[in-house]
Design an enzyme around this catalytic site. Structure first.
Site, PDB file in Angstrom:
ATOM      1  N   LYS A   1     -14.145  47.105  59.478  1.00  0.00           N
ATOM      2  CA  LYS A   1     -14.062  46.657  58.085  1.00  0.00           C
ATOM      3  C   LYS A   1     -13.532  47.777  57.183  1.00  0.00           C
ATOM      4  CE  LYS A   1     -18.860  47.912  57.305  1.00  0.00           C
ATOM      5  NZ  LYS A   1     -20.246  47.450  57.209  1.00  0.00           N
TER       6      LYS A   1
ATOM      7  N   ARG B   1     -29.761  40.963  51.147  1.00  0.00           N
ATOM      8  CA  ARG B   1     -28.344  40.855  50.825  1.00  0.00           C
ATOM      9  C   ARG B   1     -27.908  39.545  51.487  1.00  0.00           C
ATOM     10  NH1 ARG B   1     -24.273  45.632  52.607  1.00  0.00           N
ATOM     11  NH2 ARG B   1     -24.672  44.599  54.581  1.00  0.00           N
TER      12      ARG B   1
ATOM     13  N   TYR C   1      -9.241  69.217  31.796  1.00  0.00           N
ATOM     14  CA  TYR C   1      -9.739  68.260  30.801  1.00  0.00           C
ATOM     15  C   TYR C   1     -11.172  68.586  30.394  1.00  0.00           C
ATOM     16  CZ  TYR C   1      -5.781  65.165  31.752  1.00  0.00           C
ATOM     17  OH  TYR C   1      -4.535  64.628  31.881  1.00  0.00           O
TER      18      TYR C   1
ATOM     19  N   MET D   1      -6.076  63.244  37.813  1.00  0.00           N
ATOM     20  CA  MET D   1      -5.571  62.123  38.618  1.00  0.00           C
ATOM     21  C   MET D   1      -4.831  62.581  39.871  1.00  0.00           C
ATOM     22  SD  MET D   1      -3.373  58.772  37.486  1.00  0.00           S
ATOM     23  CE  MET D   1      -4.529  58.250  36.252  1.00  0.00           C
TER      24      MET D   1
HETATM   25  C1  LIG Z   1     -21.019  48.192  58.080  1.00  0.00           C
HETATM   26  C2  LIG Z   1     -22.039  47.506  58.869  1.00  0.00           C
HETATM   27  C3  LIG Z   1     -22.568  48.095  60.033  1.00  0.00           C
HETATM   28  C4  LIG Z   1     -22.187  49.488  60.494  1.00  0.00           C
HETATM   29  O1  LIG Z   1     -22.848  50.482  59.773  1.00  0.00           O
HETATM   30  P1  LIG Z   1     -22.586  52.021  60.126  1.00  0.00           P
HETATM   31  O2  LIG Z   1     -23.613  52.784  59.372  1.00  0.00           O
HETATM   32  O3  LIG Z   1     -21.217  52.347  59.658  1.00  0.00           O
HETATM   33  O4  LIG Z   1     -22.712  52.172  61.585  1.00  0.00           O
HETATM   34  C5  LIG Z   1     -23.446  47.334  60.792  1.00  0.00           C
HETATM   35  N1  LIG Z   1     -23.805  46.088  60.424  1.00  0.00           N
HETATM   36  C6  LIG Z   1     -23.339  45.514  59.308  1.00  0.00           C
HETATM   37  C7  LIG Z   1     -23.787  44.141  58.957  1.00  0.00           C
HETATM   38  C8  LIG Z   1     -22.453  46.199  58.484  1.00  0.00           C
HETATM   39  O5  LIG Z   1     -21.999  45.617  57.368  1.00  0.00           O
END
Ligand SMILES: *Cc1c(COP(=O)(O)O)cnc(C)c1O
Length: 353
Positions: A35, A129, A254, A302
């Site tokens: 992801k 969640r 800045y 930036m």
């Molecule tokens: C991102 C994610 C993981 C992996 O987590 P890591 O800490 O990167 O190993 C596992 N399960 C779900 C549902 C996630 O969204």
């Protein structure tokens, strides 16, 4: 000489990290998380490096499209699962396993006689969640099993909220809730992310879902990937494009937030928040030049950041500064910027691509 910030990814480090994770996880199987463009590392490149993983997981249909277009036919879990009836057909065309975390998704599956995906029921155990309430689990499982055609497999999963804290009672409570709710229910099980695998090895179950460790990163306090035997795969670097002498009392950048307390040799590095370097990185955040750590001074802008080179007289125009990488772990930058290493790699990868 490149004049811009750049990300390099070491595919062999990714491959080695998978070998290490497999050793830690055995006998559980490993789902490699792809992801967020593989945590900024590049989905196609990471998928190739992780081709010996047991399965992949993506967050979006777009990521699944890219994965299949790159030639991978590996089992792939769509973590977010369908958000509409049409999504089910799209996911089927991509041969994705579906995560079912909400009752609305059941209705779409029941209405679609062509569905035939392996399913992962995501259970609520404390994260609040995505996840199905424990009181709804048995009925949901029965109705999914009764789909026609029947799903080839129904697995059970949940996600840890506090696994990076070995002392937190939350993880044991989540494991207990998961076991109680799934008692007597058939199906493979998956609970652990990277910190779960490290801190709660007893919770490996059938499948672990691993992202951070595969990229060489750690979420544990005061630890870096190297502490767990994995190697950071991303290097973020940028050239030194200006050097100037400041008098004591001169301010930098800045807001004039930093003022030289002595005669100072100041360097300007061509990377800023537009390139994915965090603006929140405070004065004192280390940057690596010629093998030596020098401090960021003043505000990150930036496309530039400024460093104090007074104690590194050899530094020269064109030197390449490592902003993070194997010799300067992203966890260190993250600690100076009030975030975690995952956000650091995601942002650097996205901004420079
Ligand atoms: C991102 C994610 C993981 C992996 O987590 P890591 O800490 O990167 O190993 C596992 N399960 C779900 C549902 C996630 O969204």
């Amino acid at each position: 000489m490149s004049t811009v910030a750049a990300v390099e990814v070491d595919q062999s480090a990714l491959r080695d990290n998978l070998v290490r994770v497999r050793q830690m996880a055995a006998p559980a199987r490993v789902i490699a998380m792809l992801k967020a463009d593989a945590y900024g590392h590049g989905l196609e490149l990471a998928a190739e490096a992780f081709r010996d993983a047991d399965a992949f997981a993506v967050a979006t249909l777009e990521e699944a499209h890219r994965l299949r277009a790159s030639g991978s036919s590996k089992r792939t879990v769509w973590l977010t699962g369908p958000r509409s009836a049409q999504d089910i057909a799209a996911a089927r065309a991509l041969a994705l396993d579906l995560v079912i975390h909400h009752p609305a998704q059941l209705a779409w599956l029941e209405a679609d006689p062509t569905q035939a995906a392996a399913l992962w029921i995501k259970m609520e155990t404390g994260m609040h969640r995505l996840g199905v309430r424990q009181s709804d689990l048995v009925q949901l499982h029965q109705r999914l099993a009764a789909l026609d055609p029947a799903p080839p497999e129904i697995c059970l999963m949940s996600h840890f909220a506090c696994a990076e804290d070995a002392a937190s009672p939350m993880t044991d409570a989540q494991v207990a809730a998961f076991r109680a709710a799934s008692a007597g229910m058939a199906g493979q099980q998956s609970l652990s992310n990277s910190p779960g695998l490290l801190n709660f090895p007893g919770a490996r179950a059938d499948w672990v879902r691993i992202g951070g460790l595969l990229y060489g990163l750690s979420l544990l306090d005061d630890k870096t990937g190297a502490d767990h035997g994995v190697t950071p795969a991303m290097r973020f670097s940028a050239p030194l494009i200006a050097i100037k002498d400041l008098a004591a009392g001169d301010s930098v950048g800045y807001g004039a937030t930093w003022r030289a307390s002595r005669a100072t040799r100041l360097g300007v590095v061509a990377a800023g928040y537009g390139d994915g370097y965090p603006r929140s990185a405070r004065t004192g955040t280390p940057v690596l030049i010629r093998g030596q750590r020098v401090p960021v001074v003043g505000r990150v802008s930036m496309n530039y950041l400024t460093v104090d080179l007074t104690d590194l007289p050899d530094a020269d125009l064109g030197d390449i500064a490592t902003l993070f990488g194997p010799e300067l772990p992203a966890e260190i930058l993250a600690a100076h910027a009030g975030t975690i290493a995952y956000e650091i790699t995601c942002r650097a990868g996205t901004a420079t691509r």
